[in-house]
Design a protein around this motif. Structure first.
Motif, PDB file in Angstrom:
ATOM      1  N   MET A  24       0.869  -1.173   0.000  1.00 38.45           N
ATOM      2  CA  MET A  24       0.000   0.000   0.000  1.00 38.45           C
ATOM      3  C   MET A  24       0.904   1.221   0.000  1.00 38.45           C
ATOM      4  SD  MET A  24      -2.876   1.294   2.785  1.00 38.45           S
ATOM      5  CE  MET A  24      -3.830  -0.210   2.669  1.00 38.45           C
ATOM      6  N   ARG A  25       0.541   2.203  -0.814  1.00 42.26           N
ATOM      7  CA  ARG A  25       1.319   3.433  -0.825  1.00 42.26           C
ATOM      8  C   ARG A  25       0.627   4.466   0.052  1.00 42.26           C
ATOM      9  NH1 ARG A  25      -1.048   7.293  -3.823  1.00 42.26           N
ATOM     10  NH2 ARG A  25      -2.497   6.677  -5.461  1.00 42.26           N
ATOM     11  N   LEU A  26       1.396   5.480   0.439  1.00 38.86           N
ATOM     12  CA  LEU A  26       0.831   6.569   1.227  1.00 38.86           C
ATOM     13  C   LEU A  26      -0.210   7.323   0.402  1.00 38.86           C
ATOM     14  CD1 LEU A  26       3.952   8.086   3.016  1.00 38.86           C
ATOM     15  CD2 LEU A  26       2.153   6.662   4.005  1.00 38.86           C
ATOM     16  N   ALA A  27      -1.220   7.827   1.059  1.00 47.81           N
ATOM     17  CA  ALA A  27      -2.286   8.578   0.390  1.00 47.81           C
ATOM     18  C   ALA A  27      -1.885  10.039   0.220  1.00 47.81           C
ATOM     19  CB  ALA A  27      -3.573   8.499   1.200  1.00 47.81           C
ATOM     20  N   THR A  28      -2.316  10.598  -0.891  1.00 42.52           N
ATOM     21  CA  THR A  28      -2.168  12.037  -1.106  1.00 42.52           C
ATOM     22  C   THR A  28      -3.517  12.690  -0.820  1.00 42.52           C
ATOM     23  OG1 THR A  28      -2.838  11.926  -3.423  1.00 42.52           O
ATOM     24  CG2 THR A  28      -0.474  11.627  -2.949  1.00 42.52           C
ATOM     25  N   ALA A  29      -3.530  14.002  -0.762  1.00 38.15           N
ATOM     26  CA  ALA A  29      -4.801  14.713  -0.578  1.00 38.15           C
ATOM     27  C   ALA A  29      -5.742  14.368  -1.725  1.00 38.15           C
ATOM     28  CB  ALA A  29      -4.553  16.218  -0.509  1.00 38.15           C
ATOM     29  N   ARG A  30      -5.201  14.272  -2.938  1.00 37.17           N
ATOM     30  CA  ARG A  30      -6.019  13.926  -4.105  1.00 37.17           C
ATOM     31  C   ARG A  30      -6.665  12.547  -3.943  1.00 37.17           C
ATOM     32  NH1 ARG A  30      -6.653  15.635  -9.262  1.00 37.17           N
ATOM     33  NH2 ARG A  30      -7.083  14.073 -10.852  1.00 37.17           N
ATOM     34  N   ASP A  31      -5.887  11.590  -3.423  1.00 39.85           N
ATOM     35  CA  ASP A  31      -6.429  10.245  -3.205  1.00 39.85           C
ATOM     36  C   ASP A  31      -7.643  10.277  -2.289  1.00 39.85           C
ATOM     37  OD1 ASP A  31      -4.571   8.718  -4.750  1.00 39.85           O
ATOM     38  OD2 ASP A  31      -3.106   8.884  -3.136  1.00 39.85           O
ATOM     39  N   GLU A  32      -7.633  11.177  -1.320  1.00 31.49           N
ATOM     40  CA  GLU A  32      -8.741  11.247  -0.382  1.00 31.49           C
ATOM     41  C   GLU A  32      -9.914  12.069  -0.913  1.00 31.49           C
ATOM     42  OE1 GLU A  32      -7.275  12.304   3.484  1.00 31.49           O
ATOM     43  OE2 GLU A  32      -6.423  10.304   3.755  1.00 31.49           O
ATOM     44  N   LEU A  33      -9.636  12.981  -1.843  1.00 35.99           N
ATOM     45  CA  LEU A  33     -10.700  13.838  -2.386  1.00 35.99           C
ATOM     46  C   LEU A  33     -11.429  13.229  -3.576  1.00 35.99           C
ATOM     47  CD1 LEU A  33      -8.865  17.270  -2.135  1.00 35.99           C
ATOM     48  CD2 LEU A  33     -10.759  16.456  -0.717  1.00 35.99           C
ATOM     49  N   VAL A  34     -10.704  12.589  -4.489  1.00 35.98           N
ATOM     50  CA  VAL A  34     -11.312  12.047  -5.709  1.00 35.98           C
ATOM     51  C   VAL A  34     -12.460  11.077  -5.420  1.00 35.98           C
ATOM     52  CG1 VAL A  34     -10.854  10.598  -7.739  1.00 35.98           C
ATOM     53  CG2 VAL A  34      -9.345  12.518  -7.205  1.00 35.98           C
ATOM     54  N   PRO A  35     -12.321  10.146  -4.460  1.00 35.04           N
ATOM     55  CA  PRO A  35     -13.434   9.230  -4.200  1.00 35.04           C
ATOM     56  C   PRO A  35     -14.734   9.919  -3.776  1.00 35.04           C
ATOM     57  CG  PRO A  35     -11.431   8.349  -3.267  1.00 35.04           C
ATOM     58  CD  PRO A  35     -11.128   9.756  -3.703  1.00 35.04           C
ATOM     59  N   LEU A  36     -14.643  11.128  -3.236  1.00 38.73           N
ATOM     60  CA  LEU A  36     -15.851  11.836  -2.813  1.00 38.73           C
ATOM     61  C   LEU A  36     -16.753  12.194  -3.989  1.00 38.73           C
ATOM     62  CD1 LEU A  36     -14.280  14.167  -0.104  1.00 38.73           C
ATOM     63  CD2 LEU A  36     -15.543  12.024   0.243  1.00 38.73           C
ATOM     64  N   LYS A  37     -16.171  12.236  -5.201  1.00 41.75           N
ATOM     65  CA  LYS A  37     -16.952  12.521  -6.409  1.00 41.75           C
ATOM     66  C   LYS A  37     -17.518  11.253  -7.039  1.00 41.75           C
ATOM     67  CE  LYS A  37     -14.258  16.611  -7.560  1.00 41.75           C
ATOM     68  NZ  LYS A  37     -13.408  17.264  -8.556  1.00 41.75           N
ATOM     69  N   ASP A  38     -17.092  10.102  -6.555  1.00 42.30           N
ATOM     70  CA  ASP A  38     -17.526   8.815  -7.098  1.00 42.30           C
ATOM     71  C   ASP A  38     -19.011   8.602  -6.779  1.00 42.30           C
ATOM     72  OD1 ASP A  38     -18.030   5.814  -7.012  1.00 42.30           O
ATOM     73  OD2 ASP A  38     -15.961   5.822  -7.744  1.00 42.30           O
ATOM     74  N   GLN A  39     -19.775   8.223  -7.779  1.00 44.17           N
ATOM     75  CA  GLN A  39     -21.223   8.005  -7.640  1.00 44.17           C
ATOM     76  C   GLN A  39     -21.538   6.992  -6.540  1.00 44.17           C
ATOM     77  OE1 GLN A  39     -23.564   9.638  -9.502  1.00 44.17           O
ATOM     78  NE2 GLN A  39     -25.255   8.648  -8.459  1.00 44.17           N
ATOM     79  N   ARG A  40     -20.734   5.914  -6.462  1.00 45.16           N
ATOM     80  CA  ARG A  40     -20.984   4.871  -5.451  1.00 45.16           C
ATOM     81  C   ARG A  40     -20.829   5.431  -4.038  1.00 45.16           C
ATOM     82  NH1 ARG A  40     -16.561   1.123  -8.193  1.00 45.16           N
ATOM     83  NH2 ARG A  40     -15.630   3.189  -8.103  1.00 45.16           N
ATOM     84  N   VAL A  41     -19.856   6.313  -3.850  1.00 38.14           N
ATOM     85  CA  VAL A  41     -19.623   6.920  -2.544  1.00 38.14           C
ATOM     86  C   VAL A  41     -20.729   7.919  -2.217  1.00 38.14           C
ATOM     87  CG1 VAL A  41     -18.038   8.364  -1.199  1.00 38.14           C
ATOM     88  CG2 VAL A  41     -17.136   6.565  -2.685  1.00 38.14           C
ATOM     89  N   GLN A  42     -21.180   8.667  -3.220  1.00 38.97           N
ATOM     90  CA  GLN A  42     -22.259   9.634  -2.996  1.00 38.97           C
ATOM     91  C   GLN A  42     -23.553   8.934  -2.622  1.00 38.97           C
ATOM     92  OE1 GLN A  42     -22.290  12.056  -6.557  1.00 38.97           O
ATOM     93  NE2 GLN A  42     -20.511  13.224  -5.884  1.00 38.97           N
ATOM     94  N   GLU A  43     -23.787   7.752  -3.185  1.00 38.30           N
ATOM     95  CA  GLU A  43     -24.992   6.987  -2.864  1.00 38.30           C
ATOM     96  C   GLU A  43     -24.870   6.254  -1.531  1.00 38.30           C
ATOM     97  OE1 GLU A  43     -25.705   4.428  -6.200  1.00 38.30           O
ATOM     98  OE2 GLU A  43     -26.152   6.114  -7.533  1.00 38.30           O
ATOM     99  N   ASN A  44     -23.639   5.856  -1.186  1.00 41.39           N
ATOM    100  CA  ASN A  44     -23.404   5.109   0.050  1.00 41.39           C
ATOM    101  C   ASN A  44     -22.038   5.503   0.604  1.00 41.39           C
ATOM    102  OD1 ASN A  44     -23.048   3.305   2.112  1.00 41.39           O
ATOM    103  ND2 ASN A  44     -23.304   1.464   0.871  1.00 41.39           N
TER     104      ASN A  44
END
Length: 118
Positions: A24-44
């Motif tokens: 596993m690599r270290l997370a960047t701020a982008r890694d933590e922000l991009v999933p928030l735009k994912d439809q699956r995350v917005q629904e659940n």
């Protein structure tokens, strides 16, 4: 920076192969922000960790295309392990955890990426 880990159970692919060793690599701020735009995350919102972990694991066994679909197919024990491992390396910058022996009270470090319980 990448940190090796060993899953407690292992991901079983479509051919029945078990994949336990990964990085596993270290997370960047982008890694933590991009999933928030994912439809699956917005629904659940509970799906956030699945999408995030899918972005941060470049290799699992012989698999080099790890994504949310693979993380979704993992055993619950492995997902819980990865969530704790993510928290540890991204908070402390290391996979080492300090613990104390309950018998003798000796303090020592434990590598969370090692094969716990083996």
């Amino acid at each position: 920076m990448e940190f090796p880990f060993t899953l407690p159970r292992g991901y079983v692919d479509g051919d029945g192969n078990v994949h336990r060793e990964g990085v596993m690599r270290l997370a960047t701020a982008r890694d933590e922000l991009v999933p928030l735009k994912d439809q699956r995350v917005q629904e659940n919102p509970a799906y956030l960790s699945v999408v995030l972990l899918g972005r941060l694991i470049p290799r699992l066994g012989t698999l080099t295309d790890v994504h949310a679909g693979i993380v979704e197919g993992m055993f619950a024990a492995d997902l819980a392990f990865l969530q704790r491992f993510y928290e540890k390396i991204n908070t402390d910058g290391t996979s080492l955890a300090t613990t104390v022996c309950p018998e003798c009270r000796h303090e020592f470090q434990l590598d969370m990426g090692s094969r716990l319980g083996e």
